[in-house]
Write an enzyme that holds these catalytic residues in place. Sequence first.
Site, mmCIF file in Angstrom:
data_model
loop_
_atom_site.group_PDB
_atom_site.id
_atom_site.type_symbol
_atom_site.label_atom_id
_atom_site.label_comp_id
_atom_site.label_asym_id
_atom_site.label_seq_id
_atom_site.Cartn_x
_atom_site.Cartn_y
_atom_site.Cartn_z
ATOM 1 N N ASP A 7 0.810 -1.219 0.000
ATOM 2 C CA ASP A 7 0.000 0.000 0.000
ATOM 3 C C ASP A 7 0.842 1.268 0.000
ATOM 4 O OD1 ASP A 7 0.914 -0.568 2.556
ATOM 5 O OD2 ASP A 7 -1.056 -1.007 3.366
ATOM 6 N N ASP A 13 -7.834 -2.631 14.214
ATOM 7 C CA ASP A 13 -9.218 -2.929 13.816
ATOM 8 C C ASP A 13 -9.308 -4.168 12.911
ATOM 9 O OD1 ASP A 13 -8.091 -1.987 11.466
ATOM 10 O OD2 ASP A 13 -9.491 -0.308 11.198
ATOM 11 N N HIS A 70 -7.492 -4.645 10.100
ATOM 12 C CA HIS A 70 -7.204 -4.455 8.665
ATOM 13 C C HIS A 70 -5.916 -5.162 8.268
ATOM 14 C CE1 HIS A 70 -5.051 -0.445 9.781
ATOM 15 N NE2 HIS A 70 -4.109 -1.251 9.367
ATOM 16 N N GLU A 118 -9.804 -1.793 5.272
ATOM 17 C CA GLU A 118 -10.457 -1.502 6.543
ATOM 18 C C GLU A 118 -11.695 -2.386 6.727
ATOM 19 O OE1 GLU A 118 -8.873 0.113 8.626
ATOM 20 O OE2 GLU A 118 -8.423 2.193 8.101
HETATM 21 C C1 F6R Z 1 1.334 -1.481 6.118
HETATM 22 C C2 F6R Z 1 0.039 -2.173 6.190
HETATM 23 C C3 F6R Z 1 -0.785 -2.144 7.419
HETATM 24 C C4 F6R Z 1 0.014 -2.358 8.699
HETATM 25 C C5 F6R Z 1 -0.887 -2.252 9.912
HETATM 26 C C6 F6R Z 1 -0.117 -2.409 11.208
HETATM 27 O O1 F6R Z 1 1.939 -1.655 4.859
HETATM 28 O O2 F6R Z 1 -0.349 -2.733 5.223
HETATM 29 O O3 F6R Z 1 -1.771 -3.148 7.338
HETATM 30 O O4 F6R Z 1 0.621 -3.605 8.655
HETATM 31 O O5 F6R Z 1 -1.520 -1.014 9.915
HETATM 32 O O6 F6R Z 1 0.741 -1.326 11.346
HETATM 33 P P1 F6R Z 1 1.869 -1.322 12.456
HETATM 34 O O7 F6R Z 1 2.847 -2.384 12.071
HETATM 35 O O8 F6R Z 1 2.498 0.039 12.368
HETATM 36 O O9 F6R Z 1 1.207 -1.601 13.754
#
Ligand code: F6R
Length: 261
Positions: free
Chosen positions: A67, A136, A138, A143
């Site tokens: 992403d 959450d 995701h 989301e």
């Molecule tokens: C990032 C991504 C997100 C993160 C998630 C957890 O490329 O795809 O799904 O893996 O938001 O983020 P952290 O690791 O910062 O807790």
Amino acid sequence: MEVIISQDPSSASILAARLIAKLVKIKPHAVLGLSTGSTPGDLYKELIRMHQAEGLDFSRVRTFNLDEYIGLPPDHPASYHSFMMKNFFRDVNIPHGNIHIPDGLASDVSSHCEAYEQAIRDAGGIDLQILGIGSDGHIGFNEPGSSLASRTRIKTLTPGTREDNARFFGKPEDVPHHVITMGIGTIMESRTLALLAFGEGKAKAVGGAVEGAISASNPATVLQLHPNAKIYLDEPAASSLERIDYYKWVFQNKPAWQADL
Ligand code: F6R
């Protein structure tokens, strides 16, 4: 689903790095799906160590990131382009042309997303996708409520995710609302999934993902439908799992022929 519980993020990341190293040795032109955020930091450090100290060769590896924020130029300090350069790419030997990250400045987002999907297909599909998980549930930036069959596209971040990610930006209001993310259907086509989650803040999402009912309301639950999903946790992230003792026993008693670590 294989749930692997380690004492701390560093030991869990070393196990995940060994899985990647094994793949890259067997298949030097492997296609890796990569993620950003706080979670994969130790994983990238271990892969860099393996490259520098043990000669792990990434020269034929192709990569696709999950992403990117819409509106951020690649050199913005909080862009996922910058994150990947700083935390991984500048220290390993993946040729620049083998690296794919969604373009947050694409003028035609829909065409860009279609081209991204096509590039993944042209590369032969993703062999191993690294994932984190949002509080959450995701995965990527899919989301809650995202279609479980979705493809790479624009998504709108929830207020909770913007708050979680505000730490990477100067001001919370600077966190973009829109992102490009691989879809859940795209992610599910990877041959292997390796989800990492650390800390108590992830315990609820992990509990739902591993033991909850499959639902678009907790996108990570879709991993239950994947034939080869590995979940790397530290103890706090595993703390809400009902079958925690069973997962530990299974991992400690894997037959030698089955061990891939
Ligand atoms: C990032 C991504 C997100 C993160 C998630 C957890 O490329 O795809 O799904 O893996 O938001 O983020 P952290 O690791 O910062 O807790």
